[in-house]
Design a protein around this motif. Structure first.
Motif, PDB file in Angstrom:
ATOM      1  N   LEU A 218       0.814  -1.217   0.000  1.00 36.16           N
ATOM      2  CA  LEU A 218       0.000   0.000   0.000  1.00 36.16           C
ATOM      3  C   LEU A 218       0.847   1.266   0.000  1.00 36.16           C
ATOM      4  O   LEU A 218       0.370   2.331  -0.388  1.00 36.16           O
ATOM      5  N   GLU A 219       2.079   1.130   0.420  1.00 40.53           N
ATOM      6  CA  GLU A 219       2.965   2.292   0.482  1.00 40.53           C
ATOM      7  C   GLU A 219       3.330   2.739  -0.936  1.00 40.53           C
ATOM      8  O   GLU A 219       3.822   1.959  -1.741  1.00 40.53           O
ATOM      9  N   GLY A 220       3.079   3.970  -1.237  1.00 45.03           N
ATOM     10  CA  GLY A 220       3.441   4.505  -2.542  1.00 45.03           C
ATOM     11  C   GLY A 220       2.474   4.174  -3.658  1.00 45.03           C
ATOM     12  O   GLY A 220       2.726   4.533  -4.813  1.00 45.03           O
ATOM     13  N   LEU A 221       1.343   3.522  -3.345  1.00 47.12           N
ATOM     14  CA  LEU A 221       0.380   3.193  -4.399  1.00 47.12           C
ATOM     15  C   LEU A 221      -0.233   4.456  -4.991  1.00 47.12           C
ATOM     16  O   LEU A 221      -0.361   4.584  -6.209  1.00 47.12           O
ATOM     17  N   ASP A 222      -0.600   5.392  -4.137  1.00 48.09           N
ATOM     18  CA  ASP A 222      -1.161   6.660  -4.608  1.00 48.09           C
ATOM     19  C   ASP A 222      -0.179   7.364  -5.547  1.00 48.09           C
ATOM     20  O   ASP A 222      -0.551   7.802  -6.640  1.00 48.09           O
ATOM     21  N   ALA A 223       1.077   7.457  -5.138  1.00 48.48           N
ATOM     22  CA  ALA A 223       2.087   8.133  -5.968  1.00 48.48           C
ATOM     23  C   ALA A 223       2.312   7.392  -7.281  1.00 48.48           C
ATOM     24  O   ALA A 223       2.514   8.015  -8.335  1.00 48.48           O
ATOM     25  N   ALA A 224       2.269   6.062  -7.229  1.00 44.45           N
ATOM     26  CA  ALA A 224       2.476   5.275  -8.443  1.00 44.45           C
ATOM     27  C   ALA A 224       1.347   5.506  -9.447  1.00 44.45           C
ATOM     28  O   ALA A 224       1.585   5.592 -10.660  1.00 44.45           O
ATOM     29  N   ILE A 225       0.121   5.607  -8.940  1.00 43.50           N
ATOM     30  CA  ILE A 225      -1.012   5.884  -9.825  1.00 43.50           C
ATOM     31  C   ILE A 225      -0.830   7.250 -10.481  1.00 43.50           C
ATOM     32  O   ILE A 225      -1.037   7.429 -11.691  1.00 43.50           O
ATOM     33  N   ARG A 226      -0.424   8.242  -9.687  1.00 41.80           N
ATOM     34  CA  ARG A 226      -0.232   9.590 -10.221  1.00 41.80           C
ATOM     35  C   ARG A 226       0.875   9.626 -11.268  1.00 41.80           C
ATOM     36  O   ARG A 226       0.780  10.325 -12.283  1.00 41.80           O
ATOM     37  N   ASP A 227       1.947   8.869 -11.044  1.00 43.17           N
ATOM     38  CA  ASP A 227       3.039   8.817 -12.023  1.00 43.17           C
ATOM     39  C   ASP A 227       2.559   8.200 -13.334  1.00 43.17           C
ATOM     40  O   ASP A 227       2.925   8.669 -14.416  1.00 43.17           O
ATOM     41  N   ALA A 228       1.761   7.135 -13.230  1.00 42.22           N
ATOM     42  CA  ALA A 228       1.255   6.484 -14.435  1.00 42.22           C
ATOM     43  C   ALA A 228       0.332   7.423 -15.209  1.00 42.22           C
ATOM     44  O   ALA A 228       0.394   7.501 -16.442  1.00 42.22           O
ATOM     45  N   VAL A 229      -0.515   8.152 -14.488  1.00 45.03           N
ATOM     46  CA  VAL A 229      -1.420   9.108 -15.139  1.00 45.03           C
ATOM     47  C   VAL A 229      -0.619  10.221 -15.815  1.00 45.03           C
ATOM     48  O   VAL A 229      -0.932  10.634 -16.938  1.00 45.03           O
ATOM     49  N   GLU A 230       0.415  10.686 -15.150  1.00 43.16           N
ATOM     50  CA  GLU A 230       1.253  11.746 -15.718  1.00 43.16           C
ATOM     51  C   GLU A 230       1.893  11.306 -17.026  1.00 43.16           C
ATOM     52  O   GLU A 230       2.124  12.124 -17.923  1.00 43.16           O
ATOM     53  N   ALA A 231       2.157  10.009 -17.159  1.00 40.47           N
ATOM     54  CA  ALA A 231       2.800   9.496 -18.372  1.00 40.47           C
ATOM     55  C   ALA A 231       1.820   9.261 -19.511  1.00 40.47           C
ATOM     56  O   ALA A 231       2.228   9.011 -20.650  1.00 40.47           O
ATOM     57  N   LEU A 232       0.513   9.338 -19.228  1.00 41.09           N
ATOM     58  CA  LEU A 232      -0.491   9.100 -20.261  1.00 41.09           C
ATOM     59  C   LEU A 232      -0.591  10.275 -21.228  1.00 41.09           C
ATOM     60  O   LEU A 232      -0.546  11.437 -20.826  1.00 41.09           O
ATOM     61  N   ALA A 233      -0.776   9.959 -22.504  1.00 40.72           N
ATOM     62  CA  ALA A 233      -1.121  10.983 -23.483  1.00 40.72           C
ATOM     63  C   ALA A 233      -2.565  11.410 -23.239  1.00 40.72           C
ATOM     64  O   ALA A 233      -3.333  10.694 -22.597  1.00 40.72           O
ATOM     65  N   VAL A 234      -2.928  12.581 -23.705  1.00 43.15           N
ATOM     66  CA  VAL A 234      -4.320  13.020 -23.586  1.00 43.15           C
ATOM     67  C   VAL A 234      -5.217  11.988 -24.265  1.00 43.15           C
ATOM     68  O   VAL A 234      -4.958  11.581 -25.401  1.00 43.15           O
TER      69      VAL A 234
END
Length: 315
Positions: A218-234
């Motif tokens: 559970l540690e860092g799951l929130d940050a990992a989701i945000r990183d993945a979203v940041e890498a997405l194209a529009v």
């Protein structure tokens, strides 16, 4: 009988991702490679996948399964929580989609030597990445009773956490607790028989709690989701499959915040959190496996899929 890998909610994931040609997709929890294989087939001949897993054995097996796709696949031994760094290392600027299947693989459960199963005897290990030092046996044999109780309550949401912690401490005074069946028996005897759950093993929640703690799931799951979203194209989409309420709450909360829903305490007169909508949630409620899929793959019955789409940044 041979091992059969059945990817969870496969049609739903592929359908939401769209699998456009000439685009990169992230499979942050590669496992046996089932989701990656489907994405590569659906987006043939040009879709590409970066697959990550912190289980080295999974990388080796998936590399054989996906070998026919050649250079369309890059597999890396690492956690999805390192995705931002790995994407940069691989020179991948943006993703058309990402999938995170947060569950334990059937292969790991069916290998008694990995220590995840309360039905197969084996060393009390539970490490996803065997490069880690701490095992479940270390926690069970070394943590004070109060910390064990807290762990079982927090990560297992176990009603009988106090009794289980007390029983473990009492048992280890007679000798180290070293195997999965040894621990499962201690837990089962600690819970009054009249309160044994009907559909699951009495040790299920205890094993879940230890696995989460050992692997820092559970540690860092929130940050990992945000990183993945940041890498997405529009327009890119992220699909996340969770298997217990602790994971699902984090996914739900993170999607909600990234959809622009204010996170300020209700007593605040104005918004100060500065949240901006970078996601659009495509699933107002999580998607669960159909009855047919649950019959075919009983381990999928607790799965919940949430999907969101990347929005253009506000001016």
């Amino acid at each position: 009988m041979g091992f059969t890998h059945i990817p969870v909610l496969l049609d739903e994931v592929v359908g939401y991702l769209g699998c456009k040609s000439a685009a990169w997709y992230l499979d942050g929890t590669l496992g046996e490679g089932g989701h990656s294989e489907a994405v590569l087939e659906a987006g043939a001949p040009l879709s590409k996948v970066l697959g990550l897993d912190y289980d080295e054995a999974a990388i080796e097996r998936a590399s054989q399964r996906l070998a026919r796709f050649g250079e369309r696949v890059i597999l890396v031994h690492g956690s999805f929580k390192q995705a931002k760094e790995i994407l940069e290392q691989q020179g991948i600027r943006e993703l058309a989609g990402a999938v995170l299947d947060l569950g334990l693989s059937s292969r790991q459960l069916e290998d008694g030597q990995r220590g995840f199963s309360f039905q197969l005897d084996g060393p009390l290990d539970m490490r996803q990445d065997r490069r880690q030092g701490q095992t479940a046996a270390d926690l069970v044999n070394k943590l004070p009773q109060a910390e064990l109780r807290f762990l079982f309550s927090k990560y297992g949401e176990e009603r009988w956490s106090s009794r289980i912690a007390r029983a473990i401490v009492s048992a280890r005074e007679k000798g180290a607790i070293e195997t999965t069946l040894q621990l499962a028996d201690i837990v089962s005897r600690a819970i009054p028989r009249a309160y044994h759950p009907r559909r699951i093993n009495p040790a299920t929640k205890t094993f879940q709690a230890l696995r989460i703690a050992v692997n820092h799931e559970l540690e860092g799951l929130d940050a990992a989701i945000r990183d993945a979203v940041e890498a997405l194209a529009v327009g890119g989409r992220i699909c996340i499959i969770s298997y217990h309420s602790l994971e699902d709450r984090i996914v739900k909360r993170t999607f909600k915040q990234m959809s622009g829903v204010c996170n300020c305490p209700p007593e605040f007169p104005v918004c100060v959190c500065g949240c901006k909508a970078v996601l659009k949630q495509l699933t107002t409620k999580p998607i669960i496996p159909s009855e047919a899929e649950q019959k075919t793959n009983p381990r999928a019955r607790s799965a919940k899929l949430r999907v969101a789409q990347r929005l253009p940044l506000a001016a």
